[in-house]
Structure formats: C-alpha cells, structure tokens
Design an enzyme around this catalytic site. Structure first.
Site, PDB file in Angstrom:
ATOM      1  N   HIS A 166     123.208  77.683  50.936  1.00 27.43           N
ATOM      2  CA  HIS A 166     123.794  77.693  49.586  1.00 27.43           C
ATOM      3  C   HIS A 166     124.405  79.056  49.258  1.00 27.43           C
ATOM      4  CE1 HIS A 166     121.404  73.985  48.982  1.00 27.43           C
ATOM      5  NE2 HIS A 166     120.468  74.667  49.637  1.00 27.43           N
ATOM      6  N   SER A 287     148.919  95.607  50.399  1.00 25.24           N
ATOM      7  CA  SER A 287     149.495  94.988  49.220  1.00 25.24           C
ATOM      8  C   SER A 287     150.747  95.757  48.842  1.00 25.24           C
ATOM      9  CB  SER A 287     148.480  95.031  48.078  1.00 25.24           C
ATOM     10  OG  SER A 287     149.142  94.951  46.837  1.00 25.24           O
ATOM     11  N   LYS A 293     144.674  98.453  49.042  1.00 29.11           N
ATOM     12  CA  LYS A 293     144.231  97.178  49.609  1.00 29.11           C
ATOM     13  C   LYS A 293     144.347  97.097  51.124  1.00 29.11           C
ATOM     14  CE  LYS A 293     143.054  93.890  47.819  1.00 29.11           C
ATOM     15  NZ  LYS A 293     143.765  92.857  47.061  1.00 29.11           N
ATOM     16  N   GLU A 300     142.561  84.567  56.643  1.00 27.17           N
ATOM     17  CA  GLU A 300     142.976  83.769  55.483  1.00 27.17           C
ATOM     18  C   GLU A 300     144.035  82.744  55.885  1.00 27.17           C
ATOM     19  OE1 GLU A 300     143.927  86.000  51.799  1.00 27.17           O
ATOM     20  OE2 GLU A 300     142.885  87.657  52.753  1.00 27.17           O
TER      21      GLU A 300
END
Ligand code: ARG
Length: 472
Positions: A166, A287, A293, A300
């Site tokens: 979980h 970024s 970043k 991804e």
C-alpha cells in the site's frame, strides 16, 4: 520488353484490363501501404527468391527464369540498400513495387515470379519473417536487461531498504531481492516470447489467395529454405491468421506493464522525498523554466509508452474481430500497430539495459528509511509466537507497543526491555520477552531471518541470482 506489356507499371492508369478507369488520387493514397510496408523489402525479396527456387526445382519455371529473377533481385537489393529504389505510391505496396521493378529489369521472368502465389500468402509470409527477426532481436535485448538486473542485484544482495505494501513501509527487504522480483517478471516475458515464436514460425506461402494452387508446388521446400519449422496447415487460415501479431502485442503489453512498474519505482526513488537512487544525467533532462530540475524523463516516458503498446494490442484485436474468412483488406491495417509495438519495446529494452547498470544506490538513505515506520513489528510478533504466544495475541500485543511508540515518537528499539514488556501488555509474563529480542528488531536481523527459498535474506538473494545466471 516494352512497358506497355508491363501491366503492373500501367497500374497508375488502371488496375488491370478489367477496369475502365483508375482509382482517384485519394483512393490511391487511402489504399496504399507503401508508406509503411517498405520495411518488408528484404524479407519480401527473401520470400520471392525461395518461391522462385522452388518453382524452378518443380519445373514450373525454367532455370533461366530463375537465374534472371536472382539477378534482378540482386540489383533491386543493391538499389534499396543504396537508398536509390524508386518507391511508387501508384504501385500500392512493397510487393507490387518490387515485382514491377523486377519485370522492368528482367522482362518475362519477372512476370512469372507470381506463379502459384498471391499477395495474400506473400504478405502473411513477410509478416512472419519480419516479426521473427524482430523477436530474436528483442529476445537478445531482454537477455541483456535481465543480466543487468542480476549484476545490480548481486552488488546489492545485502543492501537494506524498506519493502512496501500500500506504499506504506511494511517490512525490511534487500534491494537485491527487490531487483530480482523484476528479473522474475522479465524472465516470464522471455518465456512468453519464445513460446509465441515457436507457434508462428510456419510458412503461409502456397495458400495463394486462399484456396491453394493447382501447380505442383513443394511447400516444405520453401519452408525449409526460409527457416520455418513447418507449413501452415490450412490455406484459408494461412492467409487470414494474424494471431501471432496479437500474441506479440500481448507479450509486449505485459512486458511494458512490467517496465512501467519499474519506471514508477525509479521515479519515486529518485524523488527527494525518497532519495533512494540517482540516475546519470544522460538519462534525465532539465526544465526550461526551473534551473534546479533534474527529471527522470526516461522512466516517465517508458511508463507513458506502455499505453500506446496496449493501444496496439487493442487495435489488432479489434481489427480481427468478426472478420470473415479469408483475407480482407482490413488486414493491411495490421502493420502499423505491430511495427509500433516492436519499435517501442525494442527501444525501451535497449535504453533500460543501458540505464540499469548505472542506477546509483544510496544505501544509507534506504536503510534509514527501512528503520522508520516499525518495519520490524512483524518480527517482534513472530518472536512472541516462538515463545509460546498465539499469533493473534502477539499481533495485538505488538500493535499496543507500536501505538505507545507513536505516542512517544520513538522506535521499538528505543524502548528498554521493561518498557517494551509494559508496552506489549506483557509485564506480567516476562518469560515471553528477553534481551535477545533486540537483535531481531534491527533491520539486519529481520532480513537475515528470512532465509528460506524465495526469501529476502542476502544468502537467498545470492542463491536466486545463481539460479538466474544458469537460466540465462
Ligand atoms: N498490401 C496488402 C496488405 O498489406 C497486401 C495484400 C493485398 N492483397 C489483396 N488481395 N489486396 O495486406
């Protein structure tokens, strides 16, 4: 040979003598597959050469025709490899383009190549040959990735991290064990891939349009020449079956689902909230607005590309649903989804095989995280059971102890023995809890104790890696 005798070259005007007018420009564009089936060029030529050889062996065409066809095909191959082949939309697909050029080059022999054959069994053969080569490349990439996982797991057989259920800290595990879970998934994928390859490695040629042919062909001969394990048994099935493309996309979907789970974990672990790993800059991007970043774009995107592969599977299933036997033009739509699935899987596997060995593990952060969240509470319960308490009572006793620790904002190991007995509600049964419990409550003690087959103990992880290496 005059071009007016080359009916294929005339196709720009009308399909054949049967037709009074050519198709409109839009219909031509709509029905053509040359924009994407050029990828079949080499296997199409290989299939034609095997077919021509068989026709000559069976005395259906002359040896001179065969020699002409071989010579013409050699030139066509050279033109294609040099990027000089003139692919024509008017010639619809790869098969007609190559056949028309062959006839242009060698005349009548080129016109005899299509004896006893149809584009229906030709394209089915091309598909299988092309997919077979792709499957073999993918199997190699998959093996490289599995080896990379084994190597990294071996380095981290004893590196402790929190295991989650979980997404809550559950029990301490080793990072090597976690990686080996992915090794298991990718091993099942490899086994699925070899299963489906064995099922589809059969020759459709000889089915012709759908009913077979009246020439004395020898299909076994062609099958052998092209490396097939046998022939498709039924001519109708041979031209209409696309199960293998669907099976490949099902394999690809399951594989990408596994990749997406690994990707998701890499993204989480790379987040400063976890901070478990780092990835080399070459797998990340920045970024355009936030100078600080470093984004895990590769995992991804792999996570995202999983969706398009599922889409390819659904496209093919839907394409084949309710199609009457045998070949229908619908089937031309089988290629792009299949190509897309093959390309996506191949690129993804290559990039992951390249990236996995360079995952930089922050072992201290992982271990500290495993020490939070009462990851060894089950070990305490198991200890009490071994001292004679029933498991449910032990579970309840430890729940009390955890609650007490949450109230005091401390860990189980911060309690003294007397405090632990009291927190468990066992102060009246001191024989159940001795000093030896504290060794078990460490994360090291916890993973060491899970030393059965399939367990997370470093010894078992190393045993699993050894087995894995043998299986490769
Ligand atoms: N380009 C076609 C395809 O990809 C080849 C087979 C065409 N057959 C036909 N009967 N129109 O399926």
């Amino acid at each position: 040979m005059s071009s007016s005798k080359n009916s294929l070259a005339n196709k720009a005007q009308a399909w054949s003598a049967r037709f009074a007018e050519p198709v409109t420009e839009l219909v031509q564009r709509y029905t053509a597959s040359i924009g994407f089936d050029q990828r079949f060029a080499l296997v199409d030529i290989a299939g034609s050469l095997a077919h021509a050889q068989m026709l000559a062996n069976q005395k259906i065409i002359s040896n001179q025709d065969l020699a002409d066809i071989q010579g013409g095909m050699a030139q066509i191959l050279a033109e294609i490899e040099a990027g000089q082949f003139n692919w024509q939309l008017a010639l619809e697909d790869v098969h007609l383009n190559i056949e028309a050029r062959l006839t242009e080059l060698v005349g009548d022999a080129g016109k005899r190549l299509h004896t006893g054959r149809s584009r229906n069994d030709q394209v089915a053969t091309d598909l299988r040959l092309w997919l077979r080569a792709s499957v073999d490349e993918i199997a190699t990439s998959l093996k490289t990735l599995r080896t990379a996982l084994l190597d990294l797991a071996e380095k981290h057989a004893g590196t402790i991290m929190p295991g989650h259920t979980h997404l809550q800290v559950a029990q301490p595990i080793t990072f090597g064990h976690h990686l080996m879970a992915y090794f298991e998934m990718f091993s099942r994928d490899a086994s699925r891939l070899s299963d489906l390859r064995a099922r589809f490695n059969r020759l459709p040629l000889g089915a012709a349009a759908l009913a077979g042919t009246s020439y004395p062909i020898d299909r076994e001969q062609v099958a052998q020449a092209l490396g097939f394990d046998g022939i498709c048994n039924n001519s109708l099935d041979a031209v209409s079956d696309r199960d293998f493309a669907i099976e490949f996309c099902a394999f690809a979907s399951i594989l990408m689902m596994h990749v997406s789970r690994l990707s998701e974990e890499l993204v989480l672990w790379l987040s400063p909230r976890f901070g478990f790993i780092d990835l080399p800059d070459r797998f990340c991007t920045g970024s355009s607005i936030m100078p600080q970043k470093k984004n895990p774009d590769v995992p991804e995107l792999a996570r995202g590309k999983t969706g398009r592969v599922y889409g390819d599977l659904i496209s093919l299933l839907t394409l084949m649903k309710s199609q009457p036997l045998a070949y229908n033009k619908d089937n031309q739509e089988d290629k792009e989804p299949l190509f897309d699935a093959v390309d996506t899987v191949q690129d993804t596997l290559r990039i992951f095989a390249d990236m996995v060995p360079h995952i930089e593990v922050k072992a201290a952060v992982m271990k500290a995280a495993a020490e939070e969240g009462f990851a060894t509470a089950t070990d305490l319960a198991d200890y009490l059971v071994k001292k004679g308490l029933a498991f449910r009572d032990a579970h309840e006793a430890v729940a009390h102890a955890v609650k007490a620790c949450v109230g005091r904002n401390c860990m189980l190991t911060d309690l003294s023995l007397a405090e632990l007995r009291f927190a468990c509600g066992l102060d009246n049964r001191p024989e159940l809890l001795g000093d030896d419990v504290f060794a078990l409550l460490t994360v090291d003690g916890s993973v060491q104790s899970r030393a059965h087959a399939g367990g997370t103990a470093p010894s078992q992880v190393l045993a699993a890696i050894k087995q894995g290496r043998i299986s490769l």
